[in-house]
Design a protein around this motif. Structure first.
Motif, PDB file in Angstrom:
ATOM      1  N   ILE A 185       0.068  25.271  11.344  1.00 24.47           N
ATOM      2  CA  ILE A 185      -1.578  25.183  11.736  1.00 24.47           C
ATOM      3  C   ILE A 185      -2.183  26.808  10.934  1.00 24.47           C
ATOM      4  N   HIS A 186      -1.497  27.440  10.346  1.00 25.43           N
ATOM      5  CA  HIS A 186      -1.756  28.790   9.688  1.00 25.43           C
ATOM      6  C   HIS A 186      -2.191  27.832   8.280  1.00 25.43           C
ATOM      7  N   ALA A 187      -2.260  26.702   7.273  1.00 21.62           N
ATOM      8  CA  ALA A 187      -2.491  26.278   6.282  1.00 21.62           C
ATOM      9  C   ALA A 187      -4.319  25.374   7.059  1.00 21.62           C
ATOM     10  N   VAL A 188      -4.200  25.002   7.799  1.00 21.10           N
ATOM     11  CA  VAL A 188      -5.711  24.387   7.909  1.00 21.10           C
ATOM     12  C   VAL A 188      -6.433  24.750   7.994  1.00 21.10           C
ATOM     13  N   HIS A 189      -6.331  26.603   8.596  1.00 21.73           N
ATOM     14  CA  HIS A 189      -7.420  27.206   8.797  1.00 21.73           C
ATOM     15  C   HIS A 189      -7.833  27.885   7.709  1.00 21.73           C
ATOM     16  N   HIS A 190      -6.412  28.457   7.198  1.00 22.68           N
ATOM     17  CA  HIS A 190      -6.795  29.325   6.121  1.00 22.68           C
ATOM     18  C   HIS A 190      -6.795  28.517   4.632  1.00 22.68           C
ATOM     19  N   HIS A 191      -6.270  27.356   4.102  1.00 24.15           N
ATOM     20  CA  HIS A 191      -6.244  27.446   3.144  1.00 24.15           C
ATOM     21  C   HIS A 191      -6.490  25.677   2.446  1.00 24.15           C
ATOM     22  N   ARG A 192      -7.585  25.207   3.202  1.00 29.26           N
ATOM     23  CA  ARG A 192      -8.597  23.695   2.490  1.00 29.26           C
ATOM     24  C   ARG A 192      -9.567  23.901   1.668  1.00 29.26           C
ATOM     25  N   ASN A 193      -9.269  24.676   0.595  1.00 28.99           N
ATOM     26  CA  ASN A 193     -10.118  24.725  -0.453  1.00 28.99           C
ATOM     27  C   ASN A 193      -9.858  23.332  -0.989  1.00 28.99           C
ATOM     28  N   SER A 194      -8.490  23.631  -1.154  1.00 27.96           N
ATOM     29  CA  SER A 194      -8.230  22.348  -2.304  1.00 27.96           C
ATOM     30  C   SER A 194      -6.612  21.977  -2.039  1.00 27.96           C
ATOM     31  N   MET A 195      -6.035  21.200  -2.342  1.00 29.12           N
ATOM     32  CA  MET A 195      -5.179  20.074  -1.761  1.00 29.12           C
ATOM     33  C   MET A 195      -4.039  21.060  -2.532  1.00 29.12           C
ATOM     34  N   GLU A 196      -4.264  21.484  -3.676  1.00 31.14           N
ATOM     35  CA  GLU A 196      -2.502  22.325  -4.390  1.00 31.14           C
ATOM     36  C   GLU A 196      -2.856  23.243  -3.666  1.00 31.14           C
ATOM     37  N   GLU A 197      -3.703  23.979  -2.654  1.00 34.59           N
ATOM     38  CA  GLU A 197      -3.286  25.569  -1.870  1.00 34.59           C
ATOM     39  C   GLU A 197      -2.963  25.278  -0.799  1.00 34.59           C
ATOM     40  N   LEU A 198      -3.810  23.707   0.085  1.00 29.11           N
ATOM     41  CA  LEU A 198      -3.306  23.006   1.197  1.00 29.11           C
ATOM     42  C   LEU A 198      -1.536  23.344   0.702  1.00 29.11           C
ATOM     43  N   LEU A 199      -1.195  22.149   0.313  1.00 27.25           N
ATOM     44  CA  LEU A 199       0.482  21.795   0.507  1.00 27.25           C
ATOM     45  C   LEU A 199       0.907  22.872   0.123  1.00 27.25           C
ATOM     46  N   ALA A 200       0.329  23.822  -0.889  1.00 23.71           N
ATOM     47  CA  ALA A 200       1.035  24.842  -0.865  1.00 23.71           C
ATOM     48  C   ALA A 200       2.064  25.573  -0.012  1.00 23.71           C
ATOM     49  N   ALA A 201       0.641  26.398   0.349  1.00 23.41           N
ATOM     50  CA  ALA A 201       0.749  26.639   2.025  1.00 23.41           C
ATOM     51  C   ALA A 201       1.724  26.799   3.439  1.00 23.41           C
ATOM     52  N   ILE A 202       1.528  25.101   3.298  1.00 27.54           N
ATOM     53  CA  ILE A 202       2.753  23.971   3.915  1.00 27.54           C
ATOM     54  C   ILE A 202       4.301  24.262   4.095  1.00 27.54           C
ATOM     55  N   TRP A 203       4.211  24.002   2.514  1.00 28.51           N
ATOM     56  CA  TRP A 203       5.348  24.317   2.473  1.00 28.51           C
ATOM     57  C   TRP A 203       6.706  25.271   1.886  1.00 28.51           C
ATOM     58  N   ASP A 204       5.587  26.480   2.351  1.00 31.77           N
ATOM     59  CA  ASP A 204       5.648  27.927   2.191  1.00 31.77           C
ATOM     60  C   ASP A 204       7.661  27.961   2.697  1.00 31.77           C
ATOM     61  N   ASP A 205       8.353  29.383   2.161  1.00 32.10           N
ATOM     62  CA  ASP A 205       9.392  29.426   2.618  1.00 32.10           C
ATOM     63  C   ASP A 205      10.409  27.862   3.028  1.00 32.10           C
ATOM     64  N   LEU A 206       9.966  27.101   2.582  1.00 30.19           N
ATOM     65  CA  LEU A 206      11.234  25.616   2.429  1.00 30.19           C
ATOM     66  C   LEU A 206      11.100  24.765   1.650  1.00 30.19           C
ATOM     67  N   SER A 207      12.324  23.845   1.524  1.00 30.87           N
ATOM     68  CA  SER A 207      12.539  23.590   0.156  1.00 30.87           C
ATOM     69  C   SER A 207      12.804  22.145   0.911  1.00 30.87           C
ATOM     70  N   LEU A 208      13.782  21.563  -1.048  1.00 29.22           N
ATOM     71  CA  LEU A 208      13.905  20.249  -0.612  1.00 29.22           C
ATOM     72  C   LEU A 208      15.505  19.969   0.296  1.00 29.22           C
TER      73      LEU A 208
END
Length: 447
Positions: free
Chosen positions: A169-192
């Motif tokens: 929810i946060h990433a789509v409103h604040h981090h749509r400038n690039s693919m890298e920025e959006l995906l990194a924001a979606i993955w914050d505090d997570l891991s495989l």
């Protein structure tokens, strides 16, 4: 402080949820089924939730869920998620558009999950989606994710889904400038070790510049996923839709070019599997897999991968992975099916599988790697190759084998002789019928 100003915050889940709550423009519904209400809980507990949350809902009872979202779909499925998003978005905008549609960017977050049950024997996964407006009265946009839940407890899986939902929810409103920025924001505090994303989709004008296939490759290269699956048209798909409960004919390779023998190997392997005479629950699926991280040499670029997907997709399901060794791939595929897996390969690839240097990160090296590979109803069908091609492929590693060609110049399975002591291990694999010499001829079906 004005309610329209996002405060300074560090990139943690608490701060992201609070920032959304304090943004007077973002308002919506959170609908969660199957793993608690962890996304909604974040917004409710950080304060100022009335600035974000119009409604939360969790319809656990199947009859209630069907009454709201309609019957006829699996409860943890893309179809069910889309029904949730459709219903909740229509209700949200229908009720609130007349009163505050000029200033609000409406959203609906939904997830439907099967978290770990008491026995731990269920498929643990979730469909997660967000439908949102990037501007008031705009066209809706959408992101859909399918994730495998890796945590070992139900509580931890719920927690991971909560973090993912807030990130999204946060990433789509604040981090749509690039693919890298959006995906990194979606993955914050997570891991495989917690979640694995194995498919994603984008739609809507705000997401028009995002290519799901390139996003998938980025996620593979940056530790957000292990395997992505592509269908016969080259489109990214949910792996369960094509692999679930299916026997698999599996061909690994670099596939820099598509040669006639690739299709012939798959054809012959399917005939040989059927000739084994073992009961098969469903028709075998043909799988071609390439890794971005080969044990030796450099992996392909994104452009090369996408080109090769286009070449291979007509032969079967295409997997792109970050997994160097075959046993890691088998372990991944066992999430979807316990049916037989049959690798199909030429002599040169078999030689690499039998090379101790192929397993640099395993304490038990070759012995451990082969044990992991063959422990799960796996066999290797191996095809003859010209001796010159084998030597060219193996280069200096050819010194670890005595390679004996037949009269026609081809090397068959019993012409590949590892140097001692590995030769004894290879003889065992052959006599146990785990490494099976095959040809392109159609075998007779076992009686």
């Amino acid at each position: 402080m004005s309610a329209n100003i996002t405060p300074q915050f560090k990139a943690d889940t608490h701060s992201k949820a609070l920032a959304i709550n304090l943004d007077a423009d973002i308002y919506g519904t959170i609908a969660e089924i199957g793993a608690g209400q962890e996304v909604a809980r974040w917004f409710l507990k950080v304060g100022a939730a009335s600035g974000t949350v119009a409604k939360t809902i969790s319809a656990y009872d199947k009859t209630v869920s069907d009454a709201i979202y309609g019957a006829g779909t699996r409860y943890v499925s893309k179809e069910r998620l889309l029904k949730m998003l459709d219903y909740e978005f229509k209700k949200l905008t229908g009720r609130l558009e007349p009163s505050c549609g000029d200033v609000k960017k409406f959203f609906v977050f939904g997830d439907t999950a099967s978290a770990r049950n008491y026995a731990g024997d269920n498929e643990q996964h979730a469909w997660v989606g967000l439908r949102f407006l990037s501007e008031p009265h705009g066209e809706p946009n959408e992101i859909i994710l399918h994730v495998a839940l890796i945590d070992r407890t139900n509580e931890r899986q719920q927690e991971a889904l909560g973090i993912l939902g807030v990130n999204l929810i946060h990433a789509v409103h604040h981090h749509r400038n690039s693919m890298e920025e959006l995906l990194a924001a979606i993955w914050d505090d997570l891991s495989l070790s917690r979640l694995e994303v194995d498919t994603l989709e984008f739609s809507g004008p705000a997401m028009a510049c995002f290519d799901a296939r390139r996003c998938a490759l980025y996620m593979l290269r940056h530790g957000m996923s292990k395997v992505m699956t592509f269908d016969a048209t080259g489109n990214l798909i949910d792996p369960s839709s094509v692999l679930r409960k299916r026997p698999m004919i599996l061909e690994r390779g670099r596939f820099a070019t598509l040669e006639p023998f690739h299709g012939k190997m798959l054809d012959a392997a399917e005939h040989h599997l059927c000739a084994e005479g073992i009961p098969l629950g469903r028709e075998p699926v043909r799988v071609l897999e390439m890794t971005l991280n080969p044990v030796g040499g450099d992996g392909p670029s994104d452009d090369e991968v996408l080109e090769r997907i286009g070449l291979l997709s007509g032969l079967g399901v295409v997997l792109v992975s970050s997994l160097p060794q075959g046993y890691l791939l088998v372990d991944h595929l066992r999430r979807f099916s316990s049916e037989p897996v049959r690798f199909t390969m030429g002599i040169s690839l078999l030689a690499r599988v039998l090379d101790d240097e192929f397993y640099p990160k395993l304490p038990g090296r070759l012995l451990e790697g082969l044990g992991k590979l063959f422990a799960a109803n796996v066999k290797i069908y191996v095809y003859p190759m010209p001796r010159e091609e084998i030597l060219a492929s193996l280069e200096s590693r050819a010194e670890h084998f005595d390679i004996v060609a037949s009269e026609n110049g081809d090397v068959e399975a019993d012409g590949l002789n590892p140097k001692p002591p590995i030769n004894h291990l290879y003889r065992y694999l052959r006599e146990a019928n785990w490494v099976v010499p095959v040809t392109f001829e159609t075998p007779k079906t076992a009686q």
